[in-house]
Structures are given as C-alpha cells and as structure tokens.
Design a protein around this motif. Structure first.
Motif, PDB file in Angstrom:
ATOM      1  N   ASN A 268       0.952  -1.279   0.088  1.00 43.43           N
ATOM      2  CA  ASN A 268       0.073   0.061   0.159  1.00 43.43           C
ATOM      3  C   ASN A 268       0.845   1.321  -0.110  1.00 43.43           C
ATOM      4  OD1 ASN A 268      -2.978   1.000   0.282  1.00 43.43           O
ATOM      5  ND2 ASN A 268      -1.884   2.081   1.853  1.00 43.43           N
TER       6      ASN A 268
ATOM      7  N   ALA B 219      -6.430  -9.350  -5.195  1.00 42.79           N
ATOM      8  CA  ALA B 219      -7.995  -8.830  -5.250  1.00 42.79           C
ATOM      9  C   ALA B 219      -9.035 -10.068  -4.422  1.00 42.79           C
ATOM     10  CB  ALA B 219      -8.331  -8.999  -6.656  1.00 42.79           C
TER      11      ALA B 219
ATOM     12  N   LEU C  40      -9.432  -5.809   2.854  1.00 36.72           N
ATOM     13  CA  LEU C  40      -8.278  -4.846   2.313  1.00 36.72           C
ATOM     14  C   LEU C  40      -8.961  -3.284   2.458  1.00 36.72           C
ATOM     15  CD1 LEU C  40      -8.385  -6.662  -1.151  1.00 36.72           C
ATOM     16  CD2 LEU C  40      -6.552  -6.245   0.371  1.00 36.72           C
TER      17      LEU C  40
ATOM     18  N   TYR D  14      -6.376  -0.432   3.125  1.00 39.03           N
ATOM     19  CA  TYR D  14      -5.219  -0.232   2.177  1.00 39.03           C
ATOM     20  C   TYR D  14      -6.037   0.310   0.887  1.00 39.03           C
ATOM     21  CZ  TYR D  14      -3.473  -4.076   5.001  1.00 39.03           C
ATOM     22  OH  TYR D  14      -3.072  -4.650   6.059  1.00 39.03           O
ATOM     23  N   PRO D  15      -6.152   1.482   0.865  1.00 38.34           N
ATOM     24  CA  PRO D  15      -6.810   2.516  -0.298  1.00 38.34           C
ATOM     25  C   PRO D  15      -6.002   2.385  -1.470  1.00 38.34           C
ATOM     26  CG  PRO D  15      -5.968   3.966   1.509  1.00 38.34           C
ATOM     27  CD  PRO D  15      -5.943   2.521   2.079  1.00 38.34           C
TER      28      PRO D  15
ATOM     29  N   LYS E 132      -6.510  -0.892  -3.274  1.00 40.13           N
ATOM     30  CA  LYS E 132      -7.862  -0.775  -4.045  1.00 40.13           C
ATOM     31  C   LYS E 132      -7.942  -0.049  -5.252  1.00 40.13           C
ATOM     32  CE  LYS E 132     -11.365  -0.840  -1.104  1.00 40.13           C
ATOM     33  NZ  LYS E 132     -12.223  -0.479   0.075  1.00 40.13           N
ATOM     34  N   ARG E 133      -7.344   1.025  -5.098  1.00 45.99           N
ATOM     35  CA  ARG E 133      -7.096   1.609  -6.348  1.00 45.99           C
ATOM     36  C   ARG E 133      -6.405   1.309  -7.434  1.00 45.99           C
ATOM     37  NH1 ARG E 133      -3.091   4.678  -7.999  1.00 45.99           N
ATOM     38  NH2 ARG E 133      -2.038   4.553  -6.048  1.00 45.99           N
TER      39      ARG E 133
ATOM     40  N   LEU F  64      -6.146  -2.078  -7.779  1.00 42.93           N
ATOM     41  CA  LEU F  64      -6.919  -3.139  -8.453  1.00 42.93           C
ATOM     42  C   LEU F  64      -7.912  -2.557  -9.229  1.00 42.93           C
ATOM     43  CD1 LEU F  64      -7.415  -5.050  -4.912  1.00 42.93           C
ATOM     44  CD2 LEU F  64      -5.743  -5.703  -6.842  1.00 42.93           C
ATOM     45  N   ALA F  65      -8.573  -1.553  -8.964  1.00 48.77           N
ATOM     46  CA  ALA F  65      -9.566  -1.061  -9.881  1.00 48.77           C
ATOM     47  C   ALA F  65      -8.944  -0.509 -11.225  1.00 48.77           C
ATOM     48  CB  ALA F  65     -10.140   0.119  -9.089  1.00 48.77           C
TER      49      ALA F  65
END
Length: 206
Positions: free
Chosen positions: A140, A166, A175, A178-179, A182-183, A185-186
């Motif tokens: 992260n 994911a 998750l 852990y921003p 996540k960003r 992954l997106a």
C-alpha cells in the motif's frame, strides 16, 4: 503465431488466472483448457507429461511446453508483449523482485489464507493472515501516488500480484485499510480485456 497458445488452467487457481489475465489484456490469442483438479486429472499421465509436478498453469506454444506462472508471464511478455517488460535493467530487476514476492510473501500470505477457506487446507490461518497484512502494508505504501508496481506503466509484476491480492477477502484478509491497493486493483479491472477469476463465497467474501 500459427496456432493459439494453449493455457492449461483451473477456474479457482490464482496462479492460472494471472496467466489467463495477462494473455487476455495483452491480446495474445489463446485457448484455455481446464484441468479437473477435483478428479485428480493433474496426477494422471497425460497431464504429468506436460508438468511432472502436477500443477497448473502450463502453456503449450507450438513445440514449447512451459510451467510455473511467473516463468510463463516472463516468456509471454518477452515473446509477444514486450511493452509489459521494461528494457531498463534496473526496472527489469525490480519486476523480478515482485515476481519473487509473488512466489514468496504473496503465496505464503493471502494465497495461503485463501487456500484454507476455499480448499480446506490444514494450515495456520492466523499466520497466513498476519503475513498478508504485513505484505499489504508495504504494498500500500509502495503504491502511493503510483499506478503500477514498477515504472510508470503496467508490467508483468502487476499481473503476478493482482489475483491473490484481489481475492484476499476470501481468505479473511480485509483490504479496507489499504486504499492505494484498492485503487491499483480498480485500475487493472478497468483494462480492456480484463477477465475476473471466479469468486468463492467464503471468508469476508461470504
């Protein structure tokens, strides 16, 4: 390519999914052949002739047969999609570092935690979850203000770490804290050609 690449896979294998995902996003023509792991097909002679270790994924590319997901990613990028492998020697070494993380910290953390919930593996869940959070805290931080793991564009390193990250909630790894992950992954999930791995309603994903 005279005939499509063959990818021997299993729908719930993150190792196999990273190869299928990369081939799809990179636009490499391929055919997916599912191996029935539940029936023990991977332990039968036909498959063992492809990979004596009895594991997916395996690829056949003409007369080339290759196992190990990270080795396959490197091969496919080198031969068909060089834009996903840096030419700079330092960045290429950094990609190799992340492939090592995928085979080490990722495998023994979130992948193992998911192995316990999805497949009932008799392993230490709390240890796997702890290892996952230790890895994700570092990941992260690394991804802060970055869209990819190495350099300024996606490499095979991103594909190597995507799937088990994911699907970490399936192994009871949250998750939410852990921003940056996540960003990241997106961003991968928004790619043209993205294909998801089949989800399992277990752990935090239940």
């Amino acid at each position: 390519m005279s005939q499509p690449l063959k990818i021997y896979s299993f729908p719930l294998s993150g190792h196999a999914h990273r190869v299928r995902l990369f081939a799809s996003v990179a636009g490499i023509p391929h055919e997916v052949i599912d191996v029935d792991l539940a029936a023990g097909e991977q332990r039968q002679a036909p498959f063992l002739n492809l990979n004596p270790f009895g594991q997916v994924p395996v690829i056949q590319d003409g007369d080339i047969t290759l196992a190990d997901s990270n080795a396959i990613l490197f091969y496919l990028a080198k031969k068909y999609a060089p834009q996903y492998l840096p030419k700079d020697p330092v960045q290429e070494a950094q990609v190799q570092q992340f492939l090592s993380f995928a085979a080490g910290e990722l495998a023994f953390g979130p992948a193992t935690a998911r192995l316990i919930t999805v497949f009932g593996a008799p392993l230490d869940a709390q240890l796997a979850i702890s290892r996952a959070h230790n890895l994700f805290a570092k990941l992260n931080q690394h991804l802060a203000s970055r869209g990819s793991l190495v350099g300024d564009h996606l490499t095979i390193a991103d594909f190597a770490l995507y799937t088990y990250t994911a699907h970490a909630p399936e192994g009871n790894v949250d998750l939410a804290e852990y921003p940056e992950i996540k960003r990241w992954l997106a961003g991968i999930e928004a790619l043209e050609g993205f294909i998801p791995m089949k989800s399992t309603a277990v752990g935090l994903a239940a």
